[in-house]
Design a protein around this motif. Sequence first.
Motif, PDB file in Angstrom:
ATOM      1  N   GLY A 296       0.707  -1.234   0.024  1.00  0.00           N
ATOM      2  CA  GLY A 296      -0.017  -0.098  -0.004  1.00  0.00           C
ATOM      3  C   GLY A 296       0.930   1.237   0.177  1.00  0.00           C
ATOM      4  N   GLY A 297       1.875   1.310   0.834  1.00  0.00           N
ATOM      5  CA  GLY A 297       2.776   2.406   0.879  1.00  0.00           C
ATOM      6  C   GLY A 297       3.375   2.615  -0.698  1.00  0.00           C
ATOM      7  N   LEU A 298       3.860   1.523  -1.307  1.00  0.00           N
ATOM      8  CA  LEU A 298       4.529   1.661  -2.516  1.00  0.00           C
ATOM      9  C   LEU A 298       3.483   2.215  -3.560  1.00  0.00           C
ATOM     10  CD1 LEU A 298       7.018  -1.317  -2.705  1.00  0.00           C
ATOM     11  CD2 LEU A 298       7.469   0.879  -2.333  1.00  0.00           C
ATOM     12  N   LEU A 299       2.562   1.702  -3.505  1.00  0.00           N
ATOM     13  CA  LEU A 299       1.302   2.203  -4.501  1.00  0.00           C
ATOM     14  C   LEU A 299       1.241   3.565  -4.363  1.00  0.00           C
ATOM     15  CD1 LEU A 299      -0.897   1.464  -6.606  1.00  0.00           C
ATOM     16  CD2 LEU A 299      -2.246   0.967  -4.859  1.00  0.00           C
ATOM     17  N   VAL A 300       1.007   4.322  -3.056  1.00  0.00           N
ATOM     18  CA  VAL A 300       0.739   5.632  -2.818  1.00  0.00           C
ATOM     19  C   VAL A 300       2.008   6.403  -3.385  1.00  0.00           C
ATOM     20  CG1 VAL A 300       0.556   7.399  -0.915  1.00  0.00           C
ATOM     21  CG2 VAL A 300      -0.763   5.097  -1.079  1.00  0.00           C
ATOM     22  N   ALA A 301       3.207   5.918  -2.913  1.00  0.00           N
ATOM     23  CA  ALA A 301       4.390   6.627  -3.482  1.00  0.00           C
ATOM     24  C   ALA A 301       4.555   6.461  -4.829  1.00  0.00           C
ATOM     25  CB  ALA A 301       5.771   5.991  -2.825  1.00  0.00           C
ATOM     26  N   ASN A 302       3.919   5.478  -5.569  1.00  0.00           N
ATOM     27  CA  ASN A 302       4.251   5.339  -7.124  1.00  0.00           C
ATOM     28  C   ASN A 302       3.062   5.869  -7.933  1.00  0.00           C
ATOM     29  OD1 ASN A 302       7.178   4.211  -7.763  1.00  0.00           O
ATOM     30  ND2 ASN A 302       6.190   3.152  -5.750  1.00  0.00           N
ATOM     31  N   ALA A 303       2.071   6.419  -7.221  1.00  0.00           N
ATOM     32  CA  ALA A 303       0.715   6.624  -7.743  1.00  0.00           C
ATOM     33  C   ALA A 303       0.979   7.397  -9.279  1.00  0.00           C
ATOM     34  CB  ALA A 303      -0.196   7.426  -6.906  1.00  0.00           C
ATOM     35  N   PRO A 304       1.778   8.629  -9.180  1.00  0.00           N
ATOM     36  CA  PRO A 304       2.018   9.279 -10.321  1.00  0.00           C
ATOM     37  C   PRO A 304       2.486   8.442 -11.550  1.00  0.00           C
ATOM     38  CG  PRO A 304       2.709  10.289  -8.565  1.00  0.00           C
ATOM     39  CD  PRO A 304       2.566   9.096  -8.063  1.00  0.00           C
ATOM     40  N   ARG A 305       3.472   7.598 -11.231  1.00  0.00           N
ATOM     41  CA  ARG A 305       4.111   6.473 -12.128  1.00  0.00           C
ATOM     42  C   ARG A 305       2.792   5.592 -12.658  1.00  0.00           C
ATOM     43  NH1 ARG A 305       7.479   2.454 -12.849  1.00  0.00           N
ATOM     44  NH2 ARG A 305       7.210   2.143 -10.532  1.00  0.00           N
ATOM     45  N   VAL A 306       2.241   5.139 -11.761  1.00  0.00           N
ATOM     46  CA  VAL A 306       0.988   4.227 -12.148  1.00  0.00           C
ATOM     47  C   VAL A 306       0.009   5.052 -13.452  1.00  0.00           C
ATOM     48  CG1 VAL A 306      -0.656   2.894 -11.503  1.00  0.00           C
ATOM     49  CG2 VAL A 306       1.088   2.974 -10.192  1.00  0.00           C
ATOM     50  N   ALA A 307      -0.195   6.366 -13.095  1.00  0.00           N
ATOM     51  CA  ALA A 307      -1.013   6.930 -13.879  1.00  0.00           C
ATOM     52  C   ALA A 307      -0.483   7.231 -15.200  1.00  0.00           C
ATOM     53  CB  ALA A 307      -1.698   8.337 -13.204  1.00  0.00           C
TER      54      ALA A 307
END
Length: 204
Positions: free
Chosen positions: A71-82
């Motif tokens: 969950g922490g990594l998903l939040v941190a990498n949210a811009p890259r996911v988008a």
Amino acid sequence: MSERNTFMRSLHDVGLAAWFGGSLMGAVGLNGAARDEGGARSTAARIASSGWAKWTPVSAVAIGAHLFGSGGLLVANAPRVAVQQGVAASTVAKTVVTGAALAATAYARVLGKKIELAASSDPQDAQKAAEHPIDTDRAQRHLVCVQWAVPAPTGCLLVLNALHGEQQRPGEQMTGIWRRALSMAPHMPTKPHMPTGPDRHLPY
């Protein structure tokens, strides 16, 4: 991406390693040893159940650490996911496989607990087993199959984790972002301009 996420990544990786390694060792080592040394089926079931019961708290902590780190990594990498093409798809795949691994782990524990009660020599456990009778042979057959349903998806998570690592390379980020932009604006050039000379290195 310039920031580091060492703590979250450590929780994610160490938790997943323990989840995968523990389930694989249990399926191969613990269950195999119980069959070899237990003799009677009930004795083998009691030995295996005792081992899994001791491992369950450690497994729960490992799974919790992995999920918290994810969950922490998903939040941190949210811009890259988008914005980076391919990252969202691999993230969805990880989520689906994680759900399958959690379901298999929970079902395996339910079956193991039922067999543990049925094979126990403790009067209280025998009373609980009598209140909720089960087909022990059927439960054991299901458990033989389910025991491999945990290391299989967690092994897939390790592969997807490696893919995520490759997608974080600067060149992969640039290419993925450009492809996403190109899919939204087809008239753009098919390849991004890659800087050369002293400024050729991409910032993290």
